[in-house]
Design a protein around this motif. Sequence first.
Motif, short mmCIF file in Angstrom:
data_model
loop_
_atom_site.label_atom_id
_atom_site.label_comp_id
_atom_site.label_asym_id
_atom_site.label_seq_id
_atom_site.Cartn_x
_atom_site.Cartn_y
_atom_site.Cartn_z
N GLU A 18 2.14 1.89 -3.47
CA GLU A 18 1.10 2.33 -4.39
C GLU A 18 0.65 3.76 -4.11
OE1 GLU A 18 -0.91 -1.94 -5.66
OE2 GLU A 18 -1.94 -0.65 -4.21
N THR A 19 0.93 4.27 -2.92
CA THR A 19 0.47 5.62 -2.59
C THR A 19 1.58 6.67 -2.61
OG1 THR A 19 0.69 5.11 -0.23
CG2 THR A 19 -1.47 4.80 -1.21
N LYS A 52 5.41 5.84 5.92
CA LYS A 52 4.07 5.24 5.80
C LYS A 52 3.92 4.03 6.72
CE LYS A 52 2.00 7.57 2.40
NZ LYS A 52 0.66 8.19 2.53
N GLU A 80 0.83 -1.21 0.00
CA GLU A 80 0.00 0.00 0.00
C GLU A 80 0.86 1.26 0.00
OE1 GLU A 80 -2.49 -0.67 3.38
OE2 GLU A 80 -4.05 -1.65 2.19
#
Length: 229
Positions: free
Chosen positions: A42-43, A110, A39
């Motif tokens: 992807e961000t 993140k 994730e």
Amino acid sequence: MTLPYNRPVDTSDANATARFHMVQQQIRPWVVQDVRVIEALETVRREDFVPPASYELAFMDVEIPLGVAGQTMLSPKVDARMANDLAIQAHERVLEIGTGSGYSAALLGKLAKEVVTLEINPELAEMARENLESAGATNVTVRVADGSKDLLAEGPFDVIVLSGSVEVLPEALLDHLKDGGRLGAIVGQSPMMRFTIVKRHGNERITTEPWDMVAPRLSGFATAERFVF
């Protein structure tokens, strides 16, 4: 839990599509399955951390020159696999050595509660600060420092990761790990370097070497003794 390969992607955004394929085709086959790492990949917009002259390389499986002191960005699969194998948790504090453009620090941000990242080159440190600020990485702090020598007043840390290679494992850094902490570094000499994880449990240290990868050198760290006739 792992994410499925057939997740929907916004095909109207060319960069989002390219980022999705980078993750699915380059990174996931390289044994990167942690859902939080996927994730993050992807961000975090890798293209925003790449110098304009190399923008077309943002999603390719290559090291990207940063245009400062011969420094480069690691390939995305290396950043991803290091984060995956260190199993960084949301409550943990991370020290990174070798900030570069700030991309790896943004990924770590993140995953962790807080990241302190050290960059020896002031120009790169300023570039990374600007990139991280634009990316909204408010839990990442960039310091101009030599990670091989400078005192780490913010420590101890749960995780220490070296975003580059060293000839020998920097034993002194292990003193800055919390009990249960992990240090990850690419160690050795070309053509054989190994990603090395050291876990600290009290006075005991457990070392594993899960994969091989040749990577650019970090400045300042000790070199191995050479045999002389």
